[in-house]
Design a protein around this motif. Structure first.
Motif, PDB file in Angstrom:
ATOM      1  N   ASP A 135       0.846  -1.221   0.101  1.00 63.05           N
ATOM      2  CA  ASP A 135      -0.015  -0.062  -0.014  1.00 63.05           C
ATOM      3  C   ASP A 135       0.926   1.269  -0.019  1.00 63.05           C
ATOM      4  OD1 ASP A 135      -2.069  -1.544  -0.026  1.00 63.05           O
ATOM      5  OD2 ASP A 135      -2.783  -1.406   2.311  1.00 63.05           O
ATOM      6  N   GLN A 136       1.966   1.152   0.638  1.00 63.63           N
ATOM      7  CA  GLN A 136       2.847   2.423   0.778  1.00 63.63           C
ATOM      8  C   GLN A 136       3.496   2.596  -0.533  1.00 63.63           C
ATOM      9  OE1 GLN A 136       6.382   1.756   3.349  1.00 63.63           O
ATOM     10  NE2 GLN A 136       7.356   3.600   2.601  1.00 63.63           N
ATOM     11  N   ILE A 137       3.850   1.403  -1.280  1.00 67.07           N
ATOM     12  CA  ILE A 137       4.327   1.496  -2.649  1.00 67.07           C
ATOM     13  C   ILE A 137       3.422   2.151  -3.627  1.00 67.07           C
ATOM     14  CG2 ILE A 137       5.361   0.367  -4.553  1.00 67.07           C
ATOM     15  CD1 ILE A 137       6.539  -1.671  -2.577  1.00 67.07           C
ATOM     16  N   LEU A 138       2.290   1.652  -3.425  1.00 68.52           N
ATOM     17  CA  LEU A 138       1.251   2.181  -4.544  1.00 68.52           C
ATOM     18  C   LEU A 138       0.826   3.659  -4.132  1.00 68.52           C
ATOM     19  CD1 LEU A 138      -1.391  -0.631  -4.349  1.00 68.52           C
ATOM     20  CD2 LEU A 138       0.288  -0.274  -5.949  1.00 68.52           C
ATOM     21  N   LYS A 139       0.991   4.224  -2.658  1.00 66.04           N
ATOM     22  CA  LYS A 139       0.654   5.656  -2.651  1.00 66.04           C
ATOM     23  C   LYS A 139       1.754   6.459  -3.266  1.00 66.04           C
ATOM     24  CE  LYS A 139      -2.286   7.539  -0.457  1.00 66.04           C
ATOM     25  NZ  LYS A 139      -3.815   7.966  -1.321  1.00 66.04           N
ATOM     26  N   SER A 140       3.089   5.819  -2.779  1.00 65.20           N
ATOM     27  CA  SER A 140       4.151   6.606  -3.366  1.00 65.20           C
ATOM     28  C   SER A 140       4.519   6.723  -4.891  1.00 65.20           C
ATOM     29  CB  SER A 140       5.493   5.836  -2.760  1.00 65.20           C
ATOM     30  OG  SER A 140       5.531   6.212  -1.324  1.00 65.20           O
ATOM     31  N   ALA A 141       4.014   5.637  -5.586  1.00 64.89           N
ATOM     32  CA  ALA A 141       4.008   5.580  -7.063  1.00 64.89           C
ATOM     33  C   ALA A 141       2.853   6.511  -7.704  1.00 64.89           C
ATOM     34  CB  ALA A 141       3.843   4.239  -7.414  1.00 64.89           C
ATOM     35  N   ALA A 142       1.783   6.439  -6.912  1.00 66.24           N
ATOM     36  CA  ALA A 142       0.713   7.402  -7.415  1.00 66.24           C
ATOM     37  C   ALA A 142       1.411   8.950  -7.428  1.00 66.24           C
ATOM     38  CB  ALA A 142      -0.459   7.407  -6.634  1.00 66.24           C
ATOM     39  N   LYS A 143       2.033   9.271  -6.504  1.00 75.95           N
ATOM     40  CA  LYS A 143       2.748  10.697  -6.322  1.00 75.95           C
ATOM     41  C   LYS A 143       3.635  10.763  -7.283  1.00 75.95           C
ATOM     42  CE  LYS A 143       5.117  13.617  -3.166  1.00 75.95           C
ATOM     43  NZ  LYS A 143       5.674  14.014  -1.825  1.00 75.95           N
ATOM     44  N   VAL A 144       4.463  10.006  -7.478  1.00 77.69           N
ATOM     45  CA  VAL A 144       5.650  10.033  -8.727  1.00 77.69           C
ATOM     46  C   VAL A 144       5.142   9.950  -9.953  1.00 77.69           C
ATOM     47  CG1 VAL A 144       7.402   8.780  -9.580  1.00 77.69           C
ATOM     48  CG2 VAL A 144       7.521   9.004  -7.098  1.00 77.69           C
ATOM     49  N   PHE A 145       4.117   9.223 -10.325  1.00 80.61           N
ATOM     50  CA  PHE A 145       3.559   9.178 -11.825  1.00 80.61           C
ATOM     51  C   PHE A 145       2.698  10.340 -12.028  1.00 80.61           C
ATOM     52  CE2 PHE A 145       3.202   4.197 -11.365  1.00 80.61           C
ATOM     53  CZ  PHE A 145       4.490   4.241 -11.934  1.00 80.61           C
ATOM     54  N   ALA A 146       2.096  10.747 -10.973  1.00 82.12           N
ATOM     55  CA  ALA A 146       1.296  12.000 -11.204  1.00 82.12           C
ATOM     56  C   ALA A 146       2.327  13.485 -11.109  1.00 82.12           C
ATOM     57  CB  ALA A 146       0.269  12.449  -9.841  1.00 82.12           C
ATOM     58  N   THR A 147       3.268  13.426 -10.554  1.00 87.25           N
ATOM     59  CA  THR A 147       4.026  14.761 -10.335  1.00 87.25           C
ATOM     60  C   THR A 147       5.257  14.755 -11.539  1.00 87.25           C
ATOM     61  OG1 THR A 147       5.552  14.023  -8.741  1.00 87.25           O
ATOM     62  CG2 THR A 147       3.465  15.126  -8.048  1.00 87.25           C
ATOM     63  N   GLN A 148       5.707  13.484 -11.772  1.00 85.48           N
ATOM     64  CA  GLN A 148       6.760  13.432 -12.605  1.00 85.48           C
ATOM     65  C   GLN A 148       6.375  12.928 -14.102  1.00 85.48           C
ATOM     66  OE1 GLN A 148       9.891  14.328 -11.694  1.00 85.48           O
ATOM     67  NE2 GLN A 148       8.854  14.749  -9.931  1.00 85.48           N
ATOM     68  N   GLY A 149       5.156  12.321 -14.004  1.00 85.39           N
ATOM     69  CA  GLY A 149       4.974  11.651 -15.324  1.00 85.39           C
ATOM     70  C   GLY A 149       5.225  10.143 -15.289  1.00 85.39           C
ATOM     71  N   PHE A 150       4.445   9.442 -16.047  1.00 86.95           N
ATOM     72  CA  PHE A 150       4.854   7.802 -16.003  1.00 86.95           C
ATOM     73  C   PHE A 150       5.875   7.530 -16.819  1.00 86.95           C
ATOM     74  CE2 PHE A 150       4.246   3.747 -18.004  1.00 86.95           C
ATOM     75  CZ  PHE A 150       4.396   2.999 -16.934  1.00 86.95           C
ATOM     76  N   ASP A 151       6.162   8.235 -17.674  1.00 87.83           N
ATOM     77  CA  ASP A 151       7.367   8.051 -18.881  1.00 87.83           C
ATOM     78  C   ASP A 151       8.497   8.210 -18.209  1.00 87.83           C
ATOM     79  OD1 ASP A 151       5.582   6.994 -20.643  1.00 87.83           O
ATOM     80  OD2 ASP A 151       5.462   8.966 -21.902  1.00 87.83           O
ATOM     81  N   ARG A 152       8.551   9.541 -17.362  1.00 91.61           N
ATOM     82  CA  ARG A 152       9.809   9.863 -16.676  1.00 91.61           C
ATOM     83  C   ARG A 152      10.160   9.250 -15.452  1.00 91.61           C
ATOM     84  NH1 ARG A 152       7.418  14.428 -18.503  1.00 91.61           N
ATOM     85  NH2 ARG A 152       6.838  15.234 -16.398  1.00 91.61           N
ATOM     86  N   ALA A 153       9.255   8.681 -14.946  1.00 96.18           N
ATOM     87  CA  ALA A 153       9.239   7.659 -13.710  1.00 96.18           C
ATOM     88  C   ALA A 153      10.369   6.529 -13.831  1.00 96.18           C
ATOM     89  CB  ALA A 153       8.142   7.307 -12.917  1.00 96.18           C
ATOM     90  N   SER A 154      10.994   6.462 -12.850  1.00 98.32           N
ATOM     91  CA  SER A 154      11.962   4.900 -12.951  1.00 98.32           C
ATOM     92  C   SER A 154      11.879   4.209 -11.659  1.00 98.32           C
ATOM     93  CB  SER A 154      13.433   5.382 -13.253  1.00 98.32           C
ATOM     94  OG  SER A 154      14.014   5.966 -12.184  1.00 98.32           O
ATOM     95  N   MET A 155      12.151   2.930 -11.757  1.00 99.62           N
ATOM     96  CA  MET A 155      12.060   2.149 -10.644  1.00 99.62           C
ATOM     97  C   MET A 155      12.891   2.818  -9.422  1.00 99.62           C
ATOM     98  SD  MET A 155       9.714  -0.080 -11.040  1.00 99.62           S
ATOM     99  CE  MET A 155       9.884  -1.792 -10.221  1.00 99.62           C
TER     100      MET A 155
END
Length: 198
Positions: free
Chosen positions: A14-34
């Motif tokens: 759940d923590q990973i999903l919340k953090s990923a939502a923030k990264v994908f929303a603010t950085q963009g999915f294409d620019r996000a990395s693992m």
């Protein structure tokens, strides 16, 4: 030997999903990395791969969890004992409450769903359709005489209600519960008042 699942596996997921939502929303999915996702989660890159083998898998789990839980929360609300108007008021308010605290998830839904394979998109759109159909049926029940034989009018009205709710999410995302309840009342009053003029 199979790896055992840690006791806090679901909590970390759940923590990973919340953090990923923030990264994908603010950085963009294409620019996000693992690596960036792991950093935002406060875990190692190796640890995030224990949960997801790719950012595409993470994106799908994020959206599948968010949209399924949103659909289930709204579509399973207990309203059978309410009048048609009260049902509409309860459902609109519940949608706004469900949006509270889910700004990043909502943004990812709008901006990144198209990055997923078509079969996964179809599953996610199915959750959206279930929710729309549920609200559509309640709107129709509130003024059946208006929508008799007017399928397109019913569809347009339903999507207009969602449009008003999404406007609120876009411009008042930090609003608290009282403000959301107040706006839910406004949306329903506008909708029911407008129905009489159609």
């Amino acid at each position: 030997m199979a790896r055992t699942i840690a006791k806090d596996h679901d909590q970390k997921r759940d923590q990973i999903l919340k953090s990923a939502a923030k990264v994908f929303a603010t950085q963009g999915f294409d620019r996000a990395s693992m690596a960036l996702l792991a950093r935002e989660c406060g875990i190692s890159k190796a640890n995030i791969y224990h949960y997801y083998d790719s950012k595409d898998a993470l994106l799908f789990d994020l959206l599948e969890t968010y949209l399924r839980e949103l659909r289930d929360r709204i579509c399973h609300i207990e309203i059978s004992d309410l009048s048609e108007e009260a049902q509409l008021r309860a459902v609109v308010a519940e949608i706004l409450m469900a949006y509270q605290g889910a700004d990043y998830e909502h943004q990812v839904q709008i901006g990144a769903m198209s990055a997923l394979p078509e079969d996964q998109q179809q599953l996610l759109r199915g959750y959206q359709r279930d929710l729309v159909k549920f609200v559509e049926a309640i709107i129709c029940a509130a003024a059946p005489e208006v929508f008799d034989g007017k399928r397109e009018t019913l569809r347009a009205t339903t999507m207009s209600v969602f449009g008003m709710l999404n406007w609120y999410y876009m411009w008042n995302s930090g609003a608290g519960s009282d403000a959301r309840e107040s706006y839910a009342t406004l949306v329903v009053n506008l909708t029911l008042g407008g129905l009489k003029a159609l």
